[in-house]
Scaffold this motif. Structure first.
Motif, PDB file in Angstrom:
ATOM      1  N   UNK A  12       0.847  -1.190   0.000  1.00  0.00           N
ATOM      2  CA  UNK A  12       0.000   0.000   0.000  1.00  0.00           C
ATOM      3  C   UNK A  12       0.882   1.240   0.000  1.00  0.00           C
ATOM      4  N   UNK A  13       0.935   1.896  -1.140  1.00  0.00           N
ATOM      5  CA  UNK A  13       1.693   3.137  -1.257  1.00  0.00           C
ATOM      6  C   UNK A  13       0.801   4.307  -0.843  1.00  0.00           C
ATOM      7  N   UNK A  14       1.403   5.402  -0.458  1.00  0.00           N
ATOM      8  CA  UNK A  14       0.656   6.603  -0.102  1.00  0.00           C
ATOM      9  C   UNK A  14       0.780   7.622  -1.232  1.00  0.00           C
ATOM     10  N   UNK A  15      -0.337   8.249  -1.541  1.00  0.00           N
ATOM     11  CA  UNK A  15      -0.380   9.182  -2.659  1.00  0.00           C
ATOM     12  C   UNK A  15       0.019  10.589  -2.230  1.00  0.00           C
ATOM     13  N   UNK A  16       0.786  11.262  -3.083  1.00  0.00           N
ATOM     14  CA  UNK A  16       1.127  12.674  -2.895  1.00  0.00           C
ATOM     15  C   UNK A  16       0.819  13.405  -4.197  1.00  0.00           C
ATOM     16  N   UNK A  17       0.217  14.566  -4.077  1.00  0.00           N
ATOM     17  CA  UNK A  17      -0.158  15.350  -5.247  1.00  0.00           C
ATOM     18  C   UNK A  17       0.655  16.643  -5.289  1.00  0.00           C
ATOM     19  N   UNK A  18       1.278  16.924  -6.420  1.00  0.00           N
ATOM     20  CA  UNK A  18       2.045  18.144  -6.600  1.00  0.00           C
ATOM     21  C   UNK A  18       1.607  18.832  -7.898  1.00  0.00           C
ATOM     22  N   UNK A  19       1.538  20.158  -7.844  1.00  0.00           N
ATOM     23  CA  UNK A  19       1.239  20.913  -9.055  1.00  0.00           C
ATOM     24  C   UNK A  19       2.549  21.193  -9.772  1.00  0.00           C
ATOM     25  N   UNK A  20       2.550  20.911 -11.082  1.00  0.00           N
ATOM     26  CA  UNK A  20       3.804  21.034 -11.831  1.00  0.00           C
ATOM     27  C   UNK A  20       3.502  21.339 -13.294  1.00  0.00           C
ATOM     28  N   UNK A  21       4.436  22.029 -13.945  1.00  0.00           N
ATOM     29  CA  UNK A  21       4.269  22.325 -15.373  1.00  0.00           C
ATOM     30  C   UNK A  21       4.435  21.066 -16.216  1.00  0.00           C
ATOM     31  N   UNK A  22       5.177  20.084 -15.678  1.00  0.00           N
ATOM     32  CA  UNK A  22       5.417  18.839 -16.405  1.00  0.00           C
ATOM     33  C   UNK A  22       4.742  17.676 -15.686  1.00  0.00           C
ATOM     34  N   UNK A  23       3.828  17.016 -16.375  1.00  0.00           N
ATOM     35  CA  UNK A  23       3.126  15.878 -15.770  1.00  0.00           C
ATOM     36  C   UNK A  23       4.024  14.644 -15.746  1.00  0.00           C
ATOM     37  N   UNK A  24       4.173  14.041 -14.576  1.00  0.00           N
ATOM     38  CA  UNK A  24       4.910  12.787 -14.464  1.00  0.00           C
ATOM     39  C   UNK A  24       4.615  12.138 -13.112  1.00  0.00           C
ATOM     40  N   UNK A  25       5.136  10.923 -12.926  1.00  0.00           N
ATOM     41  CA  UNK A  25       4.916  10.153 -11.691  1.00  0.00           C
ATOM     42  C   UNK A  25       6.262   9.716 -11.139  1.00  0.00           C
TER      43      UNK A  25
END
Length: 234
Positions: A90-103
């Motif tokens: 079970x990984x934990x999700x983090x959301x960041x705003x960025x000009x470049x979409x990636x994971x």
């Protein structure tokens, strides 16, 4: 009784129940199971033939139910701290705003870098594409490792497909030499994914769930039952 018939598009598995009925009744259920009821006097060969004759209807119905399930399956809210099941962890999700979409993933957290942190479709699409990409890598790695066991039997390297399924972890189409895997397996431990790959690979040699099929599966993977139980949470 579970039976299977081979058609041009692959294998159709169906549950056969003997009942006091005049006709052979075939139904495709929303959980993607195929159910047939027939009188005890009707030979199984006759029932198999009917299922084959109605293969187009059965496969069309199964495909429609799969698409409907895919549309409803994702109930995530895509917020910080939300759990994401990945290869038995079970990984934990983090959301960041960025000009470049990636994971990015460090084994504990999976970080989504999106243009708009409030856009659900953007977050969902980015995460699902990443999960699908990682899942394909795992499947390809396992298939490459297992293939030498089957090459000696004259089996060609199989074509690989991925899709959402409700009631099956995988399927085998012997005529087209292809294996299809349920994308939901990305949440399962790798040892259980290996079991599913081996199970479907073995169908290229033994199309039915016969005694010989399970004997051959046990030869290739002696602990397959333990892996299956873990996959099913038993």
């Amino acid at each position: 009784m579970i039976r299977s018939v081979e058609v041009d598009a692959g294998i159709i598995r169906y549950a056969l129940e003997r009942k006091d009925v005049k006709n052979i009744n075939l139904r495709v259920r929303a959980d993607q199971t195929v159910y047939v009821s027939a009188a005890k006097s009707i030979p199984v060969k006759t029932i198999d033939a009917l299922v084959k004759n109605r293969a187009a209807y059965v496969l069309k119905s199964l495909n429609a139910f799969e698409k409907n399930a895919e549309a409803k399956k994702d109930e995530r809210k895509f917020v910080d701290g939300e759990s994401v099941a990945f290869l038995g962890h079970n990984l934990r999700l983090k959301i960041f705003q960025s000009a470049k979409r990636h994971v990015e993933c460090d084994g504990s957290f999976v970080s989504l870098f999106v243009n708009d942190s409030k856009n659900m479709d953007e977050k969902r699409g980015l995460l699902n594409r990443w999960l699908c990409s990682e899942f394909k890598k795992v499947i390809e790695e396992i298939v490459s490792a297992f293939y030498p066991k089957f090459k000696k039997y004259g089996v060609e390297y199989p074509k690989l497909h991925y899709r959402t399924m409700i009631s099956r972890w995988g399927s085998c189409q012997k005529k087209s030499n292809s294996l299809t895997f349920n994308t939901a397996l990305v949440a399962a431990p790798k040892s259980s994914i290996e079991y599913v790959v081996m199970h479907e690979f073995t169908h290229l040699l033994q199309p039915n769930h016969s005694k010989k099929f399970y004997q051959q599966l046990a030869t290739f993977m002696p602990d397959w039952e333990d892996r299956k139980r873990r996959l099913e949470g038993k």
